[in-house]
Design a protein around this motif. Structure first.
Motif, PDB file in Angstrom:
ATOM      1  N   ARG A 191     152.266  20.776  -6.363  1.00 59.18           N
ATOM      2  CA  ARG A 191     153.432  20.182  -5.679  1.00 59.18           C
ATOM      3  C   ARG A 191     153.446  20.619  -4.214  1.00 59.18           C
ATOM      4  N   ALA A 192     153.122  21.906  -3.975  1.00 55.63           N
ATOM      5  CA  ALA A 192     153.135  22.421  -2.595  1.00 55.63           C
ATOM      6  C   ALA A 192     152.045  21.745  -1.765  1.00 55.63           C
ATOM      7  N   LYS A 193     150.872  21.530  -2.388  1.00 57.45           N
ATOM      8  CA  LYS A 193     149.790  20.858  -1.645  1.00 57.45           C
ATOM      9  C   LYS A 193     150.192  19.423  -1.321  1.00 57.45           C
ATOM     10  N   ARG A 202     151.719   9.660  -5.015  1.00 57.52           N
ATOM     11  CA  ARG A 202     152.533  10.868  -5.194  1.00 57.52           C
ATOM     12  C   ARG A 202     153.526  10.689  -6.341  1.00 57.52           C
ATOM     13  N   GLU A 205     162.095  14.583  -2.817  1.00 60.18           N
ATOM     14  CA  GLU A 205     161.640  15.636  -3.744  1.00 60.18           C
ATOM     15  C   GLU A 205     162.457  15.631  -5.042  1.00 60.18           C
ATOM     16  N   GLU A 218     167.124  12.668  -2.477  1.00 59.31           N
ATOM     17  CA  GLU A 218     166.010  13.064  -1.605  1.00 59.31           C
ATOM     18  C   GLU A 218     164.708  12.748  -2.340  1.00 59.31           C
ATOM     19  N   MET A 269     151.637  14.923   2.679  1.00 56.33           N
ATOM     20  CA  MET A 269     152.295  13.620   2.730  1.00 56.33           C
ATOM     21  C   MET A 269     152.030  12.851   4.028  1.00 56.33           C
ATOM     22  N   SER A 321     153.852  12.402 -10.700  1.00 57.67           N
ATOM     23  CA  SER A 321     154.944  13.067 -11.417  1.00 57.67           C
ATOM     24  C   SER A 321     154.833  12.843 -12.928  1.00 57.67           C
ATOM     25  N   GLN A 328     161.146  15.031  -8.936  1.00 54.82           N
ATOM     26  CA  GLN A 328     161.540  15.930 -10.026  1.00 54.82           C
ATOM     27  C   GLN A 328     162.190  15.156 -11.166  1.00 54.82           C
ATOM     28  N   ASP A 387     153.238  18.366  -0.818  1.00 54.80           N
ATOM     29  CA  ASP A 387     154.231  18.414   0.271  1.00 54.80           C
ATOM     30  C   ASP A 387     153.513  18.484   1.618  1.00 54.80           C
ATOM     31  N   ALA A 388     152.452  19.298   1.651  1.00 55.73           N
ATOM     32  CA  ALA A 388     151.726  19.478   2.922  1.00 55.73           C
ATOM     33  C   ALA A 388     150.888  18.256   3.263  1.00 55.73           C
TER      34      ALA A 388
END
Ligand code: FAD
Length: 356
Positions: free
Chosen positions: A268-270, A231, A64, A62, A275, A235, A68, A272-273
């Motif tokens: 990371r959460a920002k 993105r 995400e 995936e 993308m 990482s 990671q 995700d929102a």
């Protein structure tokens, strides 16, 4: 820390990072040399085919988990991870090309890591482009410079991009070797990640037959298509931040480590929102590197004077965080970073003047 959903590749990445990459990272940094075994291990464990579609031999991770995995490996050894990361442009180029003969010839070997590749698009994205493609016969003639190419001497092939007179970007797969058109190879001395073997290449009348071309796209589309890489490249600093948090914790600075991790989680959460909104990615890419700079500087402070010893991990992370400020940057990332840094300077000035 919140538990991470572990798939098989992620579990292997943690193993490679902790048992192979991190223990050797200081030596890689000081010698400027990555042991061949690092890349062989990444190939054996299937990491060279990470982004390939499942029907073309990829492991089907995936998105995400991919992020990671890159974070985990970058926290092990940035030089190895950055060099390996360039390979995925070759895999994607081959997976997406309509040139089926080229795909059939190289993709399987690239996915298995038997053939290792690098990226060479830095001459095509600069304004004005530094590398030009001219149509001639059944192919193209390339002339100009590619200012940064990592992995020279470590990779077999390069995915080179050049711009033609109609502002199309022609991308092609070429052998990473001197002679017949690659007329200059200039090794660069870097402040960090020297082991990436980064060079400047000069091309003079370099002939590329159509059989080696992967894609041809309008330059605007080519640049827009790179949004996703903002993105993925984030990482790298997030991986350095996690390593800095681990170091800070070991130096007894648990609160500092917790704040670094909380900021990384929030970023990371920002992401995700964001993308589905590419315009908001440069600010987050910038924030990721800015966090890595602060996190690694905190580690230097936490470790004290010994952090300045050339073999200490804290100073290496600090230099590597600088690497992420500029590598794979974009004009919008640069402006966001400068804005963030200006804001901090103004804040500090207010504090010094006694303002609230
Ligand atoms: C150590 C190191 C290793 C690197 N390895 C590689 C590699 O292996 N392969 C590779 O391809 N690149 C590599 N790069 C290049 C890296 O991708 C570039 O640094 C990055 O693309 C930004 O270039 P810059 O910092 O020179 O651009 P800037 O100094 O920010 O810009 C220079 C000019 O190019 C223009 N420009 C830059 N990017 C864009 C864009 N996206 N859209 C429109 N205009 C743009 C700017 O507007 C400006 O005119 C490496 C860089 C470093 C420092």
């Amino acid at each position: 820390m919140e538990p991470i959903a572990m798939n098989d590749m992620l579990r292997k990445a943690v193993e490679v990072a902790d048992e192979v990459l991190f223990p050797a990272a200081a030596e890689v940094d000081s010698s400027g040399r990555i042991p061949d075994g690092h890349f062989d291990r990444l190939a054996e464990d299937g990491f060279y085919g990470l982004v390939a579609p499942v029907d073309l031999g990829g492991p089907g991770v995936e998105f995400e988990d991919l992020l990671q995995i890159v974070e985990t490996l970058a926290g092990g050894c940035l030089a190895t991870t950055f060099t390996w990361l360039q390979h995925h442009g070759v895999v994607m180029g081959l997976a997406m090309t309509s040139n089926s003969a080229l795909r059939d010839e190289y993709l399987g070997r690239a996915v298995r890591g038997e053939l290792r590749g690098g990226a060479a698009f830095s001459g095509a994205i600069q304004t004005p482009p530094r590398i030009r493609a001219t149509r001639s016969g059944d192919g193209w003639t390339l002339n100009g410079q590619i200012p940064f190419v990592s992995g020279w001497g470590l990779v077999d092939m390069l995915h080179v991009s050049a711009v033609d007179e109609d502002d199309n970007v022609i991308s092609c797969l070429v052998d990473a070797a001197t002679g017949d058109g690659i007329t200059g190879v200039h090794p660069l001395t870097l402040a960090a990640a020297q082991a990436t073997n980064t060079v400047r290449l000069e091309l003079c009348d370099f002939r590329v037959p159509d059989s080696r071309v992967t894609t041809c796209a309008k330059r605007g589309e080519f640049l827009a298509g790179m949004a996703l890489s903002l993105r993925i490249d984030s990482s790298l600093p997030l991986g350095l931040t996690e390593r800095a948090a681990t170091l800070a914790e070991a130096a007894g600075q648990g609160d500092t480590a917790n704040s670094m991790r909380a900021e990384a989680r929030a970023l990371r959460a920002k992401f995700d929102a964001a993308m589905s909104d590419p315009a908001s990615l440069p600010a987050l890419r910038a924030a990721s590197s800015e966090l890595a700079v602060r996190a690694s500087a905190s580690c230097v402070v936490a470790a004290g004077s010994s952090a300045l010893l050339s073999t200490h991990t804290a100073q290496r992370l600090a230099r590597e965080s600088l690497f992420t400020l500029v590598v794979a940057s974009r004009p919008a990332v640069k402006s966001e970073l400068l804005r963030l840094m200006n804001d901090q300077t103004h804040m500090l000035a207010h504090v010094l003047q006694g303002d609230t």
